[in-house]
Design an enzyme around this catalytic site. Structure first.
Site, PDB file in Angstrom:
ATOM      1  N   ASP A 250      -2.018   2.228  -3.464  1.00  0.00           N
ATOM      2  CA  ASP A 250      -2.008   2.639  -2.069  1.00  0.00           C
ATOM      3  C   ASP A 250      -3.381   3.160  -1.654  1.00  0.00           C
ATOM      4  O   ASP A 250      -4.027   3.904  -2.394  1.00  0.00           O
ATOM      5  CB  ASP A 250      -0.958   3.739  -1.875  1.00  0.00           C
ATOM      6  CG  ASP A 250      -0.852   4.204  -0.448  1.00  0.00           C
ATOM      7  OD1 ASP A 250      -0.326   3.439   0.376  1.00  0.00           O
ATOM      8  OD2 ASP A 250      -1.294   5.325  -0.157  1.00  0.00           O
TER       9      ASP A 250
ATOM     10  N   GLU B 219      -3.941  -2.367  -1.975  1.00  0.00           N
ATOM     11  CA  GLU B 219      -3.752  -2.423  -0.522  1.00  0.00           C
ATOM     12  C   GLU B 219      -5.112  -2.286   0.159  1.00  0.00           C
ATOM     13  O   GLU B 219      -5.834  -1.327  -0.081  1.00  0.00           O
ATOM     14  CB  GLU B 219      -2.833  -1.286  -0.063  1.00  0.00           C
ATOM     15  CG  GLU B 219      -2.648  -1.233   1.447  1.00  0.00           C
ATOM     16  CD  GLU B 219      -2.086   0.097   1.927  1.00  0.00           C
ATOM     17  OE1 GLU B 219      -1.324   0.087   2.899  1.00  0.00           O
ATOM     18  OE2 GLU B 219      -2.431   1.148   1.340  1.00  0.00           O
TER      19      GLU B 219
END
Length: 539
Positions: free
Chosen positions: A201, A270
């Site tokens: 993330d 990401e």
């Protein structure tokens, strides 16, 4: 299969654990609930599960604010439950990928509680601290994605700390060697437990500009950054000093070295940068950094064949030896069927979008509910849970509408998700799309999803092949996938009208369509019904 690692061409099913299945009727999904649905997930034909955060957390951002990297939050279960999940998933030949939130922690993490106490404690430099300007204002103009300044005053240190997201999510200081080493140990804790991969993330945020230089302004006409809202001042800047710093590459290489000690594991980063396609290529270059990346490039509001072609071709041009992962939806954006106006043409458009996603070159992330064609749920203001939506209401309603509980049974209490009051309401609009109804309907989106993935596994060109786009009418996406002698033509009609495609003299032998009448190929003329797909072998 032996020539390619398992993750190349894999379909990864994203599970949002709060909303998958509730095993103890507290209204919140949990790890035992996921275990109870593994047979269902296996029936889809996916290769892996990516599970959004389940770590100990005060849940200010629903798990993306971690207070202990090595503990399961009690609402989700125990470490023993997680170990059982690994065993049960592997028994079904399903890999497990976990979310790792390495850029920041919760402000309730023990590291931050120590760091904030003084400027000379052992963890004083583990977070990003900075003195105020002479007039007391923050050290620069950096902004939080969730609104307002990215700096929060801490009276105990008489300094500001950095938070790119909520003020309860302080950023870790990756310029500190001890912190970097500790993070790698936190990651290895899960590798030792048998996880097969990490979804990383906000990985572009780890390092910040050491000089704390302010970001330059972005012209009004350019404030449409993919993944950033135009009504959010975050889009007013070029984020050149608070993201994507050169030092990030070194950390990614250290992380890859760790992963290499656990053969078969994978990293999926990401990416949501100023130029995401360029960053994706950079972060996967040389087989020494990330294995795969995905971005928000195909999570946009408007769908067009030309945009998809331009996006994929641009990445292919820059990617060299990297490997992409594509997604049309996830837990952060409006569900794809609502974002791309699929409600008007369901279920045909849901089937088409799934098949298109699964046919692009790369691996795929499919968000729970996309196999059912779920639409965005309507959430009343008083029911909102997402801090992002609460801040920007009513212009932006937040991310709750894509996070509602899975509808398992049309007639059961809470659609079979839980016997208790659910953390978000079950959408009445989802009941006609419940799993039990679609299981019984051979023409459902669910059956089409399973059927296509079973067929896809037998097509090396779709799994690993190169991609070449061909000219086609405005609303048609046409490309060829090629791998070791197999040449597969794929065509997708993204419109509500019948389209005719000239194949330019190519000899195409039809091998698959939505149904027997959705596409017809006569010579080099291909006729596609509304929202039809078509596949053919090329000589």
């Amino acid at each position: 299969m032996q020539q390619n690692p398992w993750w190349r061409g894999a379909v990864i099913y994203q599970v949002y654990p709060r909303s998958m299945m509730d095993s103890n009727n507290d209204g919140i999904g949990d790890i035992p609930g996921i275990i109870s649905k593994l047979d269902y997930i296996a029936s889809l034909g996916v290769d892996a599960i990516w599970i959004s955060p389940f770590f100990k957390s005060p849940m200010k951002d629903f798990g993306y604010d971690i207070s202990d990297y090595r503990a399961i939050d009690p609402i989700f279960g125990t470490l023993a439950d997680f170990d059982e999940l690994i065993v049960q998933a592997h028994a079904r030949n399903i890999k497990i990928i976990i979310d790792q939130v390495l850029n920041h922690t919760s402000d309730q993490h023990a590291w931050f509680e120590e760091s904030r106490e003084s400027k000379d404690n052992p963890k004083a430099d583990w977070y990003v601290w900075a003195d105020a300007n002479p007039d007391g204002t923050p050290p620069n103009n950096w902004l939080s994605i969730f609104g307002g300044s990215a700096w929060e005053w801490e009276p105990r240190r008489c300094q500001y700390y950095l938070h790119n997201f909520l003020k309860t999510q302080p950023d870790l200081n990756y310029h500190c060697p001890a912190l970097r080493e500790q993070i790698l140990q936190e990651v290895e804790f899960w590798l030792k437990r048998g996880v097969d991969g990490l979804r990383l993330d906000a990985i572009i945020f780890c390092f910040h500009d050491k000089q704390l230089r302010s970001n330059p302004a972005k012209p009004v006409e350019e404030r449409k950054g993919r993944g950033f809202r135009e009504d959010n001042p975050y889009a007013f800047q070029r984020h050149v000093h608070d993201t994507c710093q050169p030092e990030n590459i070194g950390f990614l290489e250290s992380l890859r070295s760790l992963m290499n000690r656990y053969p078969g594991t994978v990293t999926l980063g990401e990416i949501a940068s100023e130029d995401s396609l360029k960053t994706m290529a950079e972060y996967t270059a040389g087989n020494t950094r990330l294995h795969m990346t995905y971005s928000f490039e195909l999570l946009v509001d408007n769908l067009s064949a030309s945009y998809i072609r331009e996006t994929v071709e641009t990445l292919e041009k820059n990617l060299t030896d990297g490997w992409p992962c594509w997604a049309f939806g996830n837990h952060d954006v409006v569900r794809v069927m609502s974002r791309w106006k699929g409600e008007e043409h369901a279920p045909a458009k849901a089937k088409l979008l799934n098949e298109l996603l699964f046919s692009l070159r790369g691996s795929v992330c499919s968000y729970q509910g996309e196999e059912l064609g779920l639409t965005e749920a309507e959430i009343a203001q008083h029911e909102l849970q997402d801090p992002y939506g609460i801040t920007f209401w009513p212009r932006f309603k937040g991310r709750d509408g894509c996070r509602t509980p899975m509808p398992w049974s049309k007639s059961a209490i809470n659609a079979g998700f839980s016997q208790g009051k659910t953390w978000l309401p079950v959408s009445p609009e989802h009941l006609p799309m419940a799993v039990d109804l679609q299981d019984a309907d051979k023409n459902s989106v669910l059956h089409a999803f399973r059927k296509f993935l079973a067929w896809r596994k037998q097509q090396p060109a779709l799994l690993w092949g190169d991609i070449e786009f061909l000219d086609a009418p405005e609303n048609v996406l046409l490309f060829v996938r090629t791998y070791e002698g197999q040449r597969l033509l794929a065509a997708f009609n993204l419109s509500a009208v019948t389209e005719t495609v000239n194949l330019g003299g190519r000899k195409a032998m039809p091998i698959k369509a939505h149904d027997e009448v959705s596409a017809q190929c006569n010579g080099d003329q291909l006729t596609l019904s509304p929202y039809a797909s078509f596949f053919a072998s090329l000589d």
